[in-house]
Design a protein around this motif. Structure first.
Motif, PDB file in Angstrom:
ATOM      1  N   ASN A   1      39.615  -7.926 -40.230  1.00 13.15           N
ATOM      2  CA  ASN A   1      40.155  -9.202 -40.730  1.00 13.15           C
ATOM      3  C   ASN A   1      40.238 -10.257 -39.629  1.00 13.15           C
ATOM      4  O   ASN A   1      41.268 -10.922 -39.443  1.00 13.15           O
ATOM      5  N   GLU A   2      39.150 -10.388 -38.873  1.00 20.27           N
ATOM      6  CA  GLU A   2      39.049 -11.377 -37.806  1.00 20.27           C
ATOM      7  C   GLU A   2      37.843 -12.279 -38.056  1.00 20.27           C
ATOM      8  O   GLU A   2      36.904 -11.886 -38.757  1.00 20.27           O
TER       9      GLU A   2
ATOM     10  N   ASN B   1      37.501  -0.089 -46.135  1.00 22.87           N
ATOM     11  CA  ASN B   1      36.265  -0.564 -46.737  1.00 22.87           C
ATOM     12  C   ASN B   1      35.201   0.523 -46.632  1.00 22.87           C
ATOM     13  O   ASN B   1      35.175   1.296 -45.668  1.00 22.87           O
TER      14      ASN B   1
ATOM     15  N   ALA C   1      39.419  -2.707 -42.360  1.00 20.76           N
ATOM     16  CA  ALA C   1      38.873  -4.005 -41.971  1.00 20.76           C
ATOM     17  C   ALA C   1      39.614  -4.558 -40.765  1.00 20.76           C
ATOM     18  O   ALA C   1      40.813  -4.326 -40.594  1.00 20.76           O
TER      19      ALA C   1
ATOM     20  N   ASP D   1      42.890   1.423 -48.360  1.00 22.70           N
ATOM     21  CA  ASP D   1      42.822   0.280 -47.456  1.00 22.70           C
ATOM     22  C   ASP D   1      41.601   0.316 -46.543  1.00 22.70           C
ATOM     23  O   ASP D   1      41.465  -0.531 -45.654  1.00 22.70           O
TER      24      ASP D   1
ATOM     25  N   ASN E   1      34.008 -13.883 -31.812  1.00 24.50           N
ATOM     26  CA  ASN E   1      35.004 -14.468 -32.704  1.00 24.50           C
ATOM     27  C   ASN E   1      34.944 -15.986 -32.773  1.00 24.50           C
ATOM     28  O   ASN E   1      35.616 -16.593 -33.604  1.00 24.50           O
TER      29      ASN E   1
ATOM     30  N   ASP F   1      33.309  -5.713 -43.775  1.00 25.03           N
ATOM     31  CA  ASP F   1      34.130  -5.600 -42.573  1.00 25.03           C
ATOM     32  C   ASP F   1      34.639  -4.157 -42.371  1.00 25.03           C
ATOM     33  O   ASP F   1      35.271  -3.603 -43.268  1.00 25.03           O
TER      34      ASP F   1
END
Length: 284
Positions: free
Chosen positions: A250-251, A199, A248, A197, A262, A33
């Motif tokens: 984060n979804e 990626n 990321a 934090d 999504n 991600d």
């Protein structure tokens, strides 16, 4: 130093006569991600009167594509009216956003005379708030992309987006994506600090590197933990690295064919919009 969680070997997935390796997604790694997908085409040499690249008109929505032309050339055309031919060393960045149709094929001269070809395409996700942003495209030749020299010239980096060693990338981006193509001569060394934090996307396209004490050979992608900022690289051989990092999203990620959304409802809507012409029309 940042811990290497796993080293993934790219899977061999030829497309017609096009040599293709894919390290992501596979059965062992779905995504990092917001980096979604990578195909590595070539290296190979086409003879005269070839069919060229097989990527005729097809739609996209909800993501971006970044295309690295290491050798050869690629002709881009899309339903937004953009057209270009980008040569060796160039990069294309296309934001599919709300949707468009595009084709990536070989120019007529390449099909007639042949030549060397090596092209990588990376898909990057868009967050929910940007999924339906207006599409856009930018293609740059090698001399339009900043390149910096490091380690007394043993390492050079083509700065594509974000910031690398104080140099701003050639492409303005909608999200905090940092990308560079890094070229190593044998014995070249590089220290890469990356925010904990973020990626990391780390694909060795050519050669062999020692990364935080571990060997990483061509056609391998490294998956890192988020436990430290530092990466130390030593080149065992002449090498090429596709390197990126980003926070990321984060979804939820639902991907079907050329669409990345999504939810499944949004995927179904994308197919309906494509079939009813809402992503534009295609004229040869």
């Amino acid at each position: 130093m940042r811990t290497i969680q796993k080293i993934h070997k790219a899977e061999y997935r030829p497309i017609d006569d096009l040599i293709t390796y894919s390290p992501m997604p596979t059965g062992n790694l779905q995504m990092i991600d917001p980096f979604l997908f990578l195909n590595h085409h070539g290296p190979q040499t086409y003879g005269p009167n070839n069919n060229g690249l097989p990527f005729g008109p097809h739609p996209h929505r909800g993501m971006e594509t970044v295309t690295f032309i290491l050798q050869g050339e690629i002709a881009h055309k899309d339903s937004g009216g953009h057209q270009s031919v980008i040569h060796s060393g160039g990069v294309q960045w296309m934001t599919a956003g709300s949707g468009l149709i595009h084709a990536e094929i070989s120019p007529e001269d390449f099909k007639k005379f042949g030549g060397d070809l090596e092209i990588l395409q990376l898909w990057i996700n868009l967050p929910e708030k940007l999924k339906m942003t207006p599409p856009k495209y930018k293609g740059l030749q090698e001399d339009q992309i900043p390149k910096i020299a490091l380690d007394e010239g043993k390492v050079s980096a083509q700065v594509i987006s974000g910031n690398f060693e104080g140099t701003e990338g050639a492409f303005d981006t909608l999200t905090d994506i940092h990308l560079a193509t890094i070229f190593f001569k044998e014995t070249g060394k590089l220290h890469l600090p990356v925010p904990k934090d973020h990626n990391i996307f780390f694909y060795v396209a050519k050669g062999e590197l020692i990364v935080n004490g571990k060997s990483a050979k061509a056609l391998h992608l490294l998956e890192f933990d988020n436990d430290d900022e530092n990466i130390e690289i030593d080149a065992i051989a002449e090498s090429t690295l596709i390197f990126g990092h980003a926070p990321a999203f984060n979804e939820p990620v639902v991907s079907r064919g050329p669409f990345v959304m999504n939810s499944m409802d949004e995927i179904n809507q994308a197919y309906d919009d494509f079939q009813t012409g809402k992503m534009g029309s295609w004229n040869e």
